[in-house]
Write a protein that holds these residues in place. Sequence first.
Motif, PDB file in Angstrom:
ATOM      1  N   ILE A  57       0.825  -1.215   0.000  1.00 16.25           N
ATOM      2  CA  ILE A  57       0.000   0.000   0.000  1.00 16.25           C
ATOM      3  C   ILE A  57       0.864   1.273   0.000  1.00 16.25           C
ATOM      4  CG2 ILE A  57      -1.731   1.325   1.274  1.00 16.25           C
ATOM      5  CD1 ILE A  57      -2.833  -1.179  -0.165  1.00 16.25           C
ATOM      6  N   PRO A  58       1.910   1.379   0.849  1.00 15.03           N
ATOM      7  CA  PRO A  58       2.730   2.604   0.806  1.00 15.03           C
ATOM      8  C   PRO A  58       3.350   2.852  -0.565  1.00 15.03           C
ATOM      9  CG  PRO A  58       3.180   1.378   2.815  1.00 15.03           C
ATOM     10  CD  PRO A  58       2.335   0.485   1.953  1.00 15.03           C
ATOM     11  N   PHE A  59       3.797   1.777  -1.225  1.00 14.95           N
ATOM     12  CA  PHE A  59       4.416   1.924  -2.548  1.00 14.95           C
ATOM     13  C   PHE A  59       3.383   2.412  -3.569  1.00 14.95           C
ATOM     14  CE2 PHE A  59       5.284   0.170  -6.783  1.00 14.95           C
ATOM     15  CZ  PHE A  59       6.537   0.714  -7.032  1.00 14.95           C
ATOM     16  N   ILE A  60       2.201   1.800  -3.556  1.00 16.54           N
ATOM     17  CA  ILE A  60       1.148   2.201  -4.493  1.00 16.54           C
ATOM     18  C   ILE A  60       0.767   3.670  -4.269  1.00 16.54           C
ATOM     19  CG2 ILE A  60      -1.240   1.810  -5.220  1.00 16.54           C
ATOM     20  CD1 ILE A  60      -0.900  -1.131  -4.379  1.00 16.54           C
ATOM     21  N   ALA A  61       0.578   4.024  -2.974  1.00 17.66           N
ATOM     22  CA  ALA A  61       0.149   5.386  -2.639  1.00 17.66           C
ATOM     23  C   ALA A  61       1.189   6.422  -3.070  1.00 17.66           C
ATOM     24  CB  ALA A  61      -0.116   5.501  -1.145  1.00 17.66           C
ATOM     25  N   ARG A  62       2.461   6.084  -2.910  1.00 13.70           N
ATOM     26  CA  ARG A  62       3.535   7.068  -3.153  1.00 13.70           C
ATOM     27  C   ARG A  62       4.034   7.086  -4.588  1.00 13.70           C
ATOM     28  NH1 ARG A  62       6.586  10.272  -4.239  1.00 13.70           N
ATOM     29  NH2 ARG A  62       8.262  11.305  -3.082  1.00 13.70           N
ATOM     30  N   TYR A  63       4.129   5.915  -5.209  1.00 12.08           N
ATOM     31  CA  TYR A  63       4.813   5.849  -6.505  1.00 12.08           C
ATOM     32  C   TYR A  63       3.948   5.385  -7.681  1.00 12.08           C
ATOM     33  CZ  TYR A  63       8.898   6.577  -3.619  1.00 12.08           C
ATOM     34  OH  TYR A  63       9.791   7.108  -2.734  1.00 12.08           O
ATOM     35  N   ARG A  64       2.670   5.235  -7.456  1.00 11.69           N
ATOM     36  CA  ARG A  64       1.778   4.860  -8.562  1.00 11.69           C
ATOM     37  C   ARG A  64       0.556   5.791  -8.584  1.00 11.69           C
ATOM     38  NH1 ARG A  64       5.793   3.107  -9.941  1.00 11.69           N
ATOM     39  NH2 ARG A  64       6.358   0.951 -10.481  1.00 11.69           N
ATOM     40  N   LYS A  65       0.807   7.088  -8.357  1.00 14.34           N
ATOM     41  CA  LYS A  65      -0.286   8.057  -8.271  1.00 14.34           C
ATOM     42  C   LYS A  65      -1.030   8.225  -9.592  1.00 14.34           C
ATOM     43  CE  LYS A  65       1.551  10.753  -4.409  1.00 14.34           C
ATOM     44  NZ  LYS A  65       2.049  12.057  -3.955  1.00 14.34           N
ATOM     45  N   GLU A  66      -0.305   8.150 -10.705  1.00 13.50           N
ATOM     46  CA  GLU A  66      -0.973   8.292 -11.992  1.00 13.50           C
ATOM     47  C   GLU A  66      -1.977   7.159 -12.200  1.00 13.50           C
ATOM     48  OE1 GLU A  66       2.769  10.637 -12.435  1.00 13.50           O
ATOM     49  OE2 GLU A  66       2.288   8.661 -11.643  1.00 13.50           O
ATOM     50  N   LYS A  67      -1.602   5.966 -11.777  1.00 17.57           N
ATOM     51  CA  LYS A  67      -2.486   4.803 -11.977  1.00 17.57           C
ATOM     52  C   LYS A  67      -3.698   4.830 -11.050  1.00 17.57           C
ATOM     53  CE  LYS A  67       0.177   1.201 -14.194  1.00 17.57           C
ATOM     54  NZ  LYS A  67       0.373  -0.264 -14.230  1.00 17.57           N
ATOM     55  N   THR A  68      -3.509   5.282  -9.831  1.00 18.80           N
ATOM     56  CA  THR A  68      -4.621   5.261  -8.864  1.00 18.80           C
ATOM     57  C   THR A  68      -5.417   6.561  -8.840  1.00 18.80           C
ATOM     58  OG1 THR A  68      -3.321   6.143  -7.009  1.00 18.80           O
ATOM     59  CG2 THR A  68      -3.244   3.749  -7.360  1.00 18.80           C
ATOM     60  N   GLY A  69      -4.956   7.558  -9.573  1.00 15.72           N
ATOM     61  CA  GLY A  69      -5.631   8.856  -9.495  1.00 15.72           C
ATOM     62  C   GLY A  69      -5.362   9.535  -8.167  1.00 15.72           C
ATOM     63  N   GLU A  70      -4.162   9.292  -7.611  1.00 20.62           N
ATOM     64  CA  GLU A  70      -3.684   9.901  -6.363  1.00 20.62           C
ATOM     65  C   GLU A  70      -4.523   9.499  -5.142  1.00 20.62           C
ATOM     66  OE1 GLU A  70      -1.686  13.865  -6.690  1.00 20.62           O
ATOM     67  OE2 GLU A  70      -2.960  14.073  -8.469  1.00 20.62           O
ATOM     68  N   MET A  71      -4.946   8.255  -5.079  1.00 19.88           N
ATOM     69  CA  MET A  71      -5.640   7.762  -3.883  1.00 19.88           C
ATOM     70  C   MET A  71      -4.671   7.737  -2.712  1.00 19.88           C
ATOM     71  SD  MET A  71      -7.757   4.670  -5.723  1.00 19.88           S
ATOM     72  CE  MET A  71      -8.232   3.810  -4.215  1.00 19.88           C
ATOM     73  N   SER A  72      -5.141   8.135  -1.529  1.00 22.63           N
ATOM     74  CA  SER A  72      -4.285   8.168  -0.334  1.00 22.63           C
ATOM     75  C   SER A  72      -4.089   6.760   0.214  1.00 22.63           C
ATOM     76  CB  SER A  72      -4.917   9.038   0.750  1.00 22.63           C
ATOM     77  OG  SER A  72      -6.080   8.405   1.271  1.00 22.63           O
ATOM     78  N   ASP A  73      -3.089   6.623   1.085  1.00 22.91           N
ATOM     79  CA  ASP A  73      -2.846   5.314   1.685  1.00 22.91           C
ATOM     80  C   ASP A  73      -4.053   4.853   2.502  1.00 22.91           C
ATOM     81  OD1 ASP A  73      -2.499   7.166   3.713  1.00 22.91           O
ATOM     82  OD2 ASP A  73      -0.376   6.747   4.012  1.00 22.91           O
ATOM     83  N   THR A  74      -4.731   5.797   3.165  1.00 28.22           N
ATOM     84  CA  THR A  74      -5.905   5.442   3.972  1.00 28.22           C
ATOM     85  C   THR A  74      -7.014   4.866   3.096  1.00 28.22           C
ATOM     86  OG1 THR A  74      -5.412   7.204   5.552  1.00 28.22           O
ATOM     87  CG2 THR A  74      -7.643   6.314   5.582  1.00 28.22           C
ATOM     88  N   VAL A  75      -7.315   5.543   1.988  1.00 30.83           N
ATOM     89  CA  VAL A  75      -8.363   5.064   1.076  1.00 30.83           C
ATOM     90  C   VAL A  75      -7.947   3.739   0.442  1.00 30.83           C
ATOM     91  CG1 VAL A  75      -9.630   5.568  -1.051  1.00 30.83           C
ATOM     92  CG2 VAL A  75      -9.232   7.379   0.623  1.00 30.83           C
ATOM     93  N   LEU A  76      -6.670   3.619   0.105  1.00 26.43           N
ATOM     94  CA  LEU A  76      -6.184   2.380  -0.499  1.00 26.43           C
ATOM     95  C   LEU A  76      -6.358   1.188   0.441  1.00 26.43           C
ATOM     96  CD1 LEU A  76      -2.967   3.666  -2.288  1.00 26.43           C
ATOM     97  CD2 LEU A  76      -4.852   2.449  -3.391  1.00 26.43           C
ATOM     98  N   ARG A  77      -6.128   1.400   1.731  1.00 24.14           N
ATOM     99  CA  ARG A  77      -6.310   0.299   2.690  1.00 24.14           C
ATOM    100  C   ARG A  77      -7.796  -0.065   2.800  1.00 24.14           C
ATOM    101  NH1 ARG A  77      -1.724  -1.188   4.978  1.00 24.14           N
ATOM    102  NH2 ARG A  77      -0.021   0.337   5.055  1.00 24.14           N
ATOM    103  N   GLN A  78      -8.663   0.937   2.820  1.00 24.54           N
ATOM    104  CA  GLN A  78     -10.108   0.666   2.867  1.00 24.54           C
ATOM    105  C   GLN A  78     -10.561  -0.042   1.596  1.00 24.54           C
ATOM    106  OE1 GLN A  78     -11.579   4.644   3.411  1.00 24.54           O
ATOM    107  NE2 GLN A  78     -11.198   4.661   5.619  1.00 24.54           N
ATOM    108  N   PHE A  79     -10.029   0.390   0.459  1.00 26.14           N
ATOM    109  CA  PHE A  79     -10.333  -0.223  -0.830  1.00 26.14           C
ATOM    110  C   PHE A  79      -9.915  -1.693  -0.816  1.00 26.14           C
ATOM    111  CE2 PHE A  79      -9.299  -1.512  -5.128  1.00 26.14           C
ATOM    112  CZ  PHE A  79     -10.218  -0.874  -5.946  1.00 26.14           C
ATOM    113  N   HIS A  80      -8.715  -1.945  -0.325  1.00 24.94           N
ATOM    114  CA  HIS A  80      -8.192  -3.320  -0.270  1.00 24.94           C
ATOM    115  C   HIS A  80      -9.071  -4.208   0.612  1.00 24.94           C
ATOM    116  CE1 HIS A  80      -4.702  -6.234   0.834  1.00 24.94           C
ATOM    117  NE2 HIS A  80      -5.433  -6.690  -0.160  1.00 24.94           N
TER     118      HIS A  80
END
Length: 712
Positions: free
Chosen positions: A31-54
């Motif tokens: 999750i930290p890697f996705i949140a920090r280094y894949r912003k273009e792919k996720t549309g800049e989703m935060s780590d908090t939202v990414l964890r809830q999404f997961h």
Amino acid sequence: MDINNILKEEFSLKDFQVVNTIELIDEGNTIPFIARYRKEKTGEMSDTVLRQFHEKLVYLRNLESRKEDVIRLIDEQGKLTKEISKAVEKANTLQEVEDVYAPFKKKKRTRASIAKEKGLEKPALEIMYGKTDDVDGLASKYIDEEKDLKSVEDVLKGVNDIIAEIVSDDAEVRKYLRENARNRGRVVSKGSSDEKTVYEMYYDYSEPVKYIAPHRILAVNRGENEKILKVKIEIDDEYVKGWIERRYTKKLSGKCREIVVEAIEDAYKRLIFPAIEREIRNELTEKGQERAISVFGKNLNSLLLQPPIHGKNVMGFDPGIRTGCKIAVVDRNGKFLDSAVVFVTGSQAKKSEAEKELIGLIKKHNIDIIAIGNGTASRESEAFVAKMIKDNNLDVKYVIVSEAGASVYSASELAAKEHPDINVSIRGAISIARRIQDPLAELIKIDPKSIGVGQYQHDINGKRLEEVLDGVVEDAVNSVGADLNTASASLLEHVAGISSAVAKNIVAYREENGEFKSRSEIKKVSKLGPKAFTQCAGFLRIPEAKNPLDNTGVHPESYATCEKMLTVLGYSKEDIKNGNLKDIDEKVKAVGLTKLAEELESGVPTIKDIIVEIKRPGRDPREDGMKPILRTDVLSMDDLRDGMVLKGTVRNVVDFGAFVDIGVKTDGLVHKKEMGVKVNDPMEVVSVGDIIDVKVVNVDKEKNRIALSMNV
């Protein structure tokens, strides 16, 4: 079930965000890697939202899998119909799926199954659907003494049990009752004790299920567990039974109707409502726990990310009465230098001896700050230290530090490894001292549950709490980054992509080969493969690296992009190291951020992040926070007056307010009504570690309570 569409709607996302994020998660990215280094792919989703999404993704996939299992199991019984398949497919929760499956689930022997074994299912269905005008005549045909059916009454009793179970297994009935309990039910608690306890307000208490606050749910649960309260869910029984009767008796009359109504009464009291009450209680408990876990997580995050106080020699002061105060001195890098045990309470002789010992240590090691743990005898210790500073005109300040978990750490295997020749009691004082120098590096050594910054954390599901807090720690560590040449194994194992074993291997490699010269060198570490390198590299820092980008949050995969950008803007990598990028924002603005990103064949979020990082290499985001209050004097409750305005440190935030350290023995409470604006969630206003101005509203010495207000 369209999982992608459900996620899209629930999180208000676009199609590309959902598809890309699921793909990134399935590839095993952290999750930290996705949140920090894949912003273009996720549309800049935060780590908090990414964890809830997961979490939601996992739930929906489990739901889909369970639906397939249920359809297969019912089909294997030869009872699958289009209606059942449709009902399973429509289910939005695991509970709804289990409701549909309930009639087909293999049960332990029940009163209904025993009646069926006696051959009473056929007459039960005939009566239930009104296919007989002569109930007693029908029942008499099934009298059989060998089956213990000696009379019509015995037969009808078995019929009642079968009908009651059918009604109880009706998914629609369960769904209706569940919704009724959620929307119209009340939580009712009664005190079973005349004694005054912390549960007094719940001795005669009632509140709607849909409005009860999470912390009150956990409070009544605890009161119930301690046998002080009796708790139940109340609904309008007659109204609900009327609905069930209308569902089953519309076309019935006479004796058939009478028997079915009687069976519904039995089903409701014996089977349906007790099960629904358990469900609602469990739902409420889960709601209370999830909120408590959220509170704990947010408080822990604030605590971990408190600003460090670098470059100071610190005396750790672990207060005690019977066994004395344990003292540990650490240098500006956290290295242990000296220790002592002193008594600051008791006889004057002991106090004088303690003062002499402490002043000696302060002068010997040029102590800048004394960190006093906030446990037993903390305020007596504070008073002693404040007086010592004043009487001897010492150029030293002190600060009160949360010592939660220090004793857990001091007796841990990790502490024994770090300080094998130091007494267990002194290890706690070392931890207290280091918490001022680098709260994050020290606190991650302790089980998060022992840090004590939540509400009712001891009533929470341990596994779930651990999952969430591990995520909080991981996000905190990765938001700060870790110095590859000084970070301990316990810190490194929280860096994205680094396991506990690899963290130990990194430290072992460092000890054997000396400091890392570049990020790429960690590829030589045993068991750290290409995937792990991709995940962790951007979160590791090397201050003295030849390539200044190794001391930033720029990921190695973006080095070429960064170097090209520097050339386009007229800079070199040396300008990063020398801090010569002060006008970079103006140059980017002149070119145009979007145009620059296109020229560099990169996304705008990545370029923006690169610019932020190279402007301040080695940047510690915690530095922008509020530093702890350093004191030289002390207050007591006797010094407090209504209306007095003081500075305080937020120690804990809960649903009903915030506890604030204002320099006296007891933390004051700012109720959410006293936070200056209408507040539903105090966490929207304050965080652990915040320095705020508060006004004393009331001092209750008898109850040892201080009421504060932020309406200064």
